[in-house]
Design a protein around this motif. Structure first.
Motif, PDB file in Angstrom:
ATOM      1  N   MET A   1       1.238  -1.052  -0.036  1.00  0.00           N
ATOM      2  CA  MET A   1      -0.019  -0.033   0.084  1.00  0.00           C
ATOM      3  C   MET A   1       0.606   1.544  -0.300  1.00  0.00           C
ATOM      4  SD  MET A   1      -3.316   0.166   2.503  1.00  0.00           S
ATOM      5  CE  MET A   1      -2.610   2.066   3.901  1.00  0.00           C
ATOM      6  N   ASN A   2       0.707   2.082  -0.521  1.00  0.00           N
ATOM      7  CA  ASN A   2       1.224   3.482  -0.763  1.00  0.00           C
ATOM      8  C   ASN A   2       1.116   4.155   0.657  1.00  0.00           C
ATOM      9  OD1 ASN A   2       2.026   3.379  -3.116  1.00  0.00           O
ATOM     10  ND2 ASN A   2       0.699   4.564  -4.276  1.00  0.00           N
ATOM     11  N   GLN A   3       2.933   4.377   0.821  1.00  0.00           N
ATOM     12  CA  GLN A   3       2.676   5.781   2.141  1.00  0.00           C
ATOM     13  C   GLN A   3       2.343   7.243   2.076  1.00  0.00           C
ATOM     14  OE1 GLN A   3       2.351   4.764   5.538  1.00  0.00           O
ATOM     15  NE2 GLN A   3       3.033   2.829   6.099  1.00  0.00           N
ATOM     16  N   PRO A   4       1.527   7.761   2.356  1.00  0.00           N
ATOM     17  CA  PRO A   4       0.838   9.028   1.752  1.00  0.00           C
ATOM     18  C   PRO A   4       3.152  10.004   2.191  1.00  0.00           C
ATOM     19  CG  PRO A   4      -0.136   8.829   3.812  1.00  0.00           C
ATOM     20  CD  PRO A   4       0.581   7.244   3.499  1.00  0.00           C
ATOM     21  N   ALA A   5       2.951  10.974   1.492  1.00  0.00           N
ATOM     22  CA  ALA A   5       4.427  11.311   1.307  1.00  0.00           C
ATOM     23  C   ALA A   5       4.509  11.815   2.378  1.00  0.00           C
ATOM     24  CB  ALA A   5       4.797  11.975   0.102  1.00  0.00           C
ATOM     25  N   PRO A   6       5.852  12.023   3.292  1.00  0.00           N
ATOM     26  CA  PRO A   6       5.850  12.862   4.268  1.00  0.00           C
ATOM     27  C   PRO A   6       6.312  14.558   3.958  1.00  0.00           C
ATOM     28  CG  PRO A   6       8.184  11.780   4.206  1.00  0.00           C
ATOM     29  CD  PRO A   6       7.070  11.252   3.029  1.00  0.00           C
ATOM     30  N   THR A   7       6.029  15.344   5.139  1.00  0.00           N
ATOM     31  CA  THR A   7       5.437  16.888   4.396  1.00  0.00           C
ATOM     32  C   THR A   7       6.425  17.424   5.955  1.00  0.00           C
ATOM     33  OG1 THR A   7       3.795  16.849   6.308  1.00  0.00           O
ATOM     34  CG2 THR A   7       3.323  16.272   3.310  1.00  0.00           C
ATOM     35  N   ILE A   8       6.554  18.500   6.021  1.00  0.00           N
ATOM     36  CA  ILE A   8       7.076  19.530   7.457  1.00  0.00           C
ATOM     37  C   ILE A   8       5.885  19.722   8.463  1.00  0.00           C
ATOM     38  CG2 ILE A   8       5.841  22.080   6.941  1.00  0.00           C
ATOM     39  CD1 ILE A   8       8.398  22.985   7.231  1.00  0.00           C
ATOM     40  N   PHE A   9       5.389  19.169   8.401  1.00  0.00           N
ATOM     41  CA  PHE A   9       4.389  18.478   9.537  1.00  0.00           C
ATOM     42  C   PHE A   9       4.493  17.523   9.756  1.00  0.00           C
ATOM     43  CE2 PHE A   9       0.638  21.511   8.327  1.00  0.00           C
ATOM     44  CZ  PHE A   9       1.263  22.848   8.314  1.00  0.00           C
TER      45      PHE A   9
END
Ligand code: AMP
Length: 144
Positions: free
Chosen positions: A1-9
Motif C-alpha cells: 500500500m502507498n504510504q503518504p509522503a512525509p511533509t514539514i508537519f
C-alpha cells in the motif's frame, strides 16, 4: 500500500523543527501558523499522516471535531477576536501547500484575517436534483 509522503508537519510532530505548540493529545496537535494572516492564526492537524480530509480515519476526524470548538474559544479569548474563519484546503488547485490535513483557525481583526473571493452563481432545480441523487448514491455506496 502507498504510504503518504512525509511533509514539514511530520517534522513539527516529531519535534525535529520547532513550533509554538498550543495543544496536543493522542490524535491532534495545534500550533501557531508561521505566516499568520492575523494574530492568533492557528493550525490544527491530525497526527495521522494524510494529504486530504476525505482520506482521514474516523478516529482522527472525530478527535479534531472534538477539540476544534475548544481551540476556537482559546484563540478568541487570547486575541479578543469575535469573528474568525475555519479554512481547510484540499489539493494544490485549492491552495493547499502542505500535503498533510490541517485546519486553519484565522481570527478576524478589523481588516486582517482571511481575504475571501466569493463568486456565487445560482442553483437551478434540475442540476440540484441531479447532484443530490449522485451524492446520495455515493453515500449509499459507502454504506452511510
Ligand atoms: P495551506 O496553504 O492550507 O497548505 O497552508 C499551509 C500553512 O502552513 C501556511 O499557512 C503556512 O504558513 C503554514 N506553515 C508552513 N510551514 C510551517 C511551519 N514550519 N510552522 C508553522 N506553520 C507553517
Amino acid at each position: 500500500m502507498n504510504q503518504p509522503a512525509p511533509t514539514i508537519f511530520d517534522k513539527i510532530l516529531s519535534g525535529e523543527i520547532p513550533s509554538y505548540r498550543v495543544y496536543e493529545d493522542d490524535h491532534v496537535l495545534a500550533f501557531l501558523d508561521i505566516g499568520p494572516l492575523s494574530s492568533g492564526h492557528t493550525l490544527v492537524i491530525p497526527k495521522e499522516r494524510g494529504a486530504f480530509l476525505h482520506q482521514l480515519s474516523e478516529a482522527s476526524s472525530a478527535a479534531i471535531g472534538r477539540v476544534l470548538p475548544r481551540l476556537c474559544r482559546a484563540v478568541m479569548k487570547a486575541t479578543g477576536a469575535t469573528a474568525y474563519n475555519i479554512l481547510q484546503n484540499n489539493g494544490t488547485a485549492a491552495h493547499q501547500e502542505v500535503l498533510h490535513v490541517h485546519f486553519h483557525i484565522i481570527p478576524r481583526h478589523g481588516e486582517s484575517g482571511l481575504g475571501i473571493g466569493w463568486k456565487s452563481s445560482s442553483l437551478e432545480a434540475p442540476a440540484a436534483q441531479k447532484l443530490v441523487s449522485r451524492m446520495q448514491q455515493a453515500l449509499a455506496e459507502e454504506g452511510a
